[in-house]
Design an enzyme around this catalytic site. Structure first.
Site, PDB file in Angstrom:
ATOM      1  CD  GLU A 102     -74.922-104.598 -65.087  1.00  0.00           C
ATOM      2  OE1 GLU A 102     -75.400-105.724 -65.168  1.00  0.00           O
ATOM      3  OE2 GLU A 102     -75.438-103.607 -65.628  1.00  0.00           O
ATOM      4  CB  CYS A 126     -87.286 -95.067 -60.041  1.00  0.00           C
ATOM      5  SG  CYS A 126     -86.575 -94.059 -58.708  1.00  0.00           S
ATOM      6  CB  SER A 204     -76.736 -88.833 -60.558  1.00  0.00           C
ATOM      7  OG  SER A 204     -78.097 -88.731 -60.887  1.00  0.00           O
ATOM      8  CB  SER A 225     -82.968 -88.201 -60.976  1.00  0.00           C
ATOM      9  OG  SER A 225     -81.649 -88.555 -61.298  1.00  0.00           O
ATOM     10  CG  LEU A 226     -87.119 -82.293 -60.536  1.00  0.00           C
ATOM     11  CD1 LEU A 226     -86.700 -82.378 -59.093  1.00  0.00           C
ATOM     12  CD2 LEU A 226     -86.874 -80.900 -61.101  1.00  0.00           C
ATOM     13  CG  ASN A 302     -82.033 -95.274 -72.515  1.00  0.00           C
ATOM     14  OD1 ASN A 302     -82.050 -94.969 -73.703  1.00  0.00           O
ATOM     15  ND2 ASN A 302     -81.307 -94.614 -71.636  1.00  0.00           N
ATOM     16  CB  CYS A 345     -79.815 -93.605 -68.321  1.00  0.00           C
ATOM     17  SG  CYS A 345     -78.565 -92.368 -68.449  1.00  0.00           S
TER      18      CYS A 345
HETATM   19  N1  SAH Z   1     -80.061 -93.275 -58.258  1.00  0.00           N
HETATM   20  C1  SAH Z   1     -79.410 -92.176 -58.916  1.00  0.00           C
HETATM   21  C2  SAH Z   1     -78.370 -92.572 -59.951  1.00  0.00           C
HETATM   22  C3  SAH Z   1     -78.692 -93.675 -60.928  1.00  0.00           C
HETATM   23  S1  SAH Z   1     -79.783 -93.398 -62.251  1.00  0.00           S
HETATM   24  C4  SAH Z   1     -80.431 -91.265 -59.551  1.00  0.00           C
HETATM   25  O1  SAH Z   1     -81.597 -91.618 -59.608  1.00  0.00           O
HETATM   26  O2  SAH Z   1     -80.056 -90.154 -59.953  1.00  0.00           O
HETATM   27  C5  SAH Z   1     -79.082 -92.260 -63.356  1.00  0.00           C
HETATM   28  C6  SAH Z   1     -80.126 -91.522 -64.202  1.00  0.00           C
HETATM   29  O3  SAH Z   1     -80.805 -92.411 -65.115  1.00  0.00           O
HETATM   30  C7  SAH Z   1     -81.218 -90.887 -63.357  1.00  0.00           C
HETATM   31  O4  SAH Z   1     -81.401 -89.566 -63.759  1.00  0.00           O
HETATM   32  C8  SAH Z   1     -82.455 -91.705 -63.696  1.00  0.00           C
HETATM   33  O5  SAH Z   1     -83.616 -90.942 -63.542  1.00  0.00           O
HETATM   34  C9  SAH Z   1     -82.192 -92.100 -65.109  1.00  0.00           C
HETATM   35  N2  SAH Z   1     -82.911 -93.287 -65.567  1.00  0.00           N
HETATM   36  C10 SAH Z   1     -83.300 -94.328 -64.814  1.00  0.00           C
HETATM   37  N3  SAH Z   1     -83.925 -95.243 -65.586  1.00  0.00           N
HETATM   38  C11 SAH Z   1     -83.922 -94.754 -66.839  1.00  0.00           C
HETATM   39  C12 SAH Z   1     -84.384 -95.274 -68.099  1.00  0.00           C
HETATM   40  N4  SAH Z   1     -84.949 -96.482 -68.200  1.00  0.00           N
HETATM   41  N5  SAH Z   1     -84.203 -94.516 -69.193  1.00  0.00           N
HETATM   42  C13 SAH Z   1     -83.582 -93.320 -69.111  1.00  0.00           C
HETATM   43  N6  SAH Z   1     -83.104 -92.803 -67.965  1.00  0.00           N
HETATM   44  C14 SAH Z   1     -83.270 -93.513 -66.836  1.00  0.00           C
END
Ligand code: SAH
Length: 363
Positions: A102, A126, A204, A225-226, A302, A345
């Site tokens: 996607e 995660c 990212s 992504s902290l 989200n 996201c």
């Molecule tokens: N694996 C990478 C890139 C993909 S996620 C990473 O973790 O950075 C892109 C962003 O979306 C990340 O900052 C992640 O923490 C965030 N994210 C993941 N799930 C989410 C959700 N359900 N709602 C909002 N942000 C989310």
């Protein structure tokens, strides 16, 4: 005739898009063609987005016939577009092996951002991310990453132009570092490639600390992504990536990251109601990143079907932002786009409930 060009290239044909520049040069040499033909063919693939070899009109009919007999371009024909009410578009591409990947087109004022995926599923787990719940199906190849960009460009509407690209789709880009790097090298090539400026690309990572340094030579922006401010919290929310590096190790790698002048790191922080969105979390976040040239993107959670987390109310998001800003750190709240098509996201994954199918864009 051993060693004749036809024999050399009569191995099972690779798709032209799967070749890097030197492999393309080898193919051209094997045909006995002049070296400049390499740039010509690559230009057709990446600048003009040719779908057929027949389109390559600056190659003679005979050369096009030779090429067509041995290889194919390898564009992905199958793409479904889901259009959100906010005009975000989610593109679902079916790969050669039937897996789906996607990419999301996100228009916003003067920007049009494309969010691309680097894996089908994700190496990481995660808990707040739908992709993380899928497990890893496989890494994408460089041309499968680039295909998302080419397809998105094919789907642009009149007057639209991509302005930014973010590697924030499915997967962990740094877990597929070589393919991601090769895709970026081709996309930023301005001899025969589309000539993307690396400044308009952001990679990212969930925090693969030891690999941050490998992003620097690409010249792109780095986002980390902290999402948590203590190791306990991070271990609960992002167990796999926490297992690779503690917060201390990750922040040390961030401090050591060779930022180019006038650039800054981005820290992303998903806000989960009652979990990591309290004033104490904001204060700890400030302590952790103080002194790093950076900005913070706050992403209110989200939701996706089956998720246990909740999105915080706006007032909590604003309060969190205020604490970070008062410490002199720029903090922005990421607008949630494309949620109705599971395009926001953390919502990318193999979930296409019936209500989404009804949003299918058939234009
Ligand atoms: N694996 C990478 C890139 C993909 S996620 C990473 O973790 O950075 C892109 C962003 O979306 C990340 O900052 C992640 O923490 C965030 N994210 C993941 N799930 C989410 C959700 N359900 N709602 C909002 N942000 C989310």
């Amino acid at each position: 005739m051993v060693g004749c060009p036809m024999n050399t290239v009569s191995r099972p044909a690779h798709h032209l898009l799967s070749l890097n520049e030197s492999e393309m040069a080898e193919l051209v040499a094997a045909f006995g063609w002049p070296a400049y033909r390499t740039g010509q063919i690559l230009g057709w693939l990446y600048q003009r987005r040719a779908r057929t070899i027949a389109e390559m009109t600056d190659l003679s009919q005979a050369d096009r016939a030779t090429l067509s007999a041995r290889t194919r371009i390898g564009r992905i024909p199958d793409c479904v577009v889901f259009r959100s009410a906010d005009s975000t578009r989610k593109l679902v591409l079916t790969l050669e092996d039937g897996l789906e990947v996607e990419a999301v087109l996100i228009p916003d004022n003067d920007r049009l951002t494309l969010c691309v995926s680097t894996q089908v599923g994700c190496t990481l787990d995660c808990g707040f991310c739908l992709t993380g719940t899928m497990g890893l199906k496989r890494n994408l190849k460089p041309h499968e990453i680039i295909e998302q960009v080419l397809t998105a460009q094919d789907h642009l509407e009149a007057g639209e132009r991509l302005s930014n690209m973010v590697f924030m789709g499915m997967g962990e880009p740094l877990a597929n570092l070589n393919a991601m790097s090769e895709a970026i090298r081709r996309l930023t090539n301005n001899t025969w490639g589309p000539g993307w400026s690396p400044r308009r690309i952001t990679v990212s990572t969930a925090g693969l600390a030891s690999r941050l340094k490998d992003v620097a030579p690409l010249g792109v922006n780095l986002a980390v992504s902290l999402n948590a401010t203590t190791d306990e919290q991070r271990a609960r929310l992002m167990p796999a990536v926490h297992g690779m590096a503690s917060l201390k190790t990750l922040l040390l790698a961030c401090r050591r990251y060779p930022l180019a002048p006038h650039r800054r790191l981005t820290f992303e922080y998903v806000l989960l109601a009652g979990v990591n969105d309290l004033a104490d979390d904001a204060k700890r976040l400030v302590q952790l990143i103080r002194g790093i040239r950076c900005k913070v993107n706050l992403i209110p959670f989200n939701p996706f079907p089956g998720s246990v987390f909740r999105r915080p109310p706006d007032r909590d998001v604003l309060a969190f932002q205020a604490i970070v800003r008062e410490a002199g750190i720029d903090a922005f709240i990421r607008k949630s786009r494309g949620r109705d098509v599971l395009g926001a996201c953390g919502q990318l994954g193999n979930q296409s409930p019936p209500f989404i199918r009804s949003n299918l864009d058939t234009n």
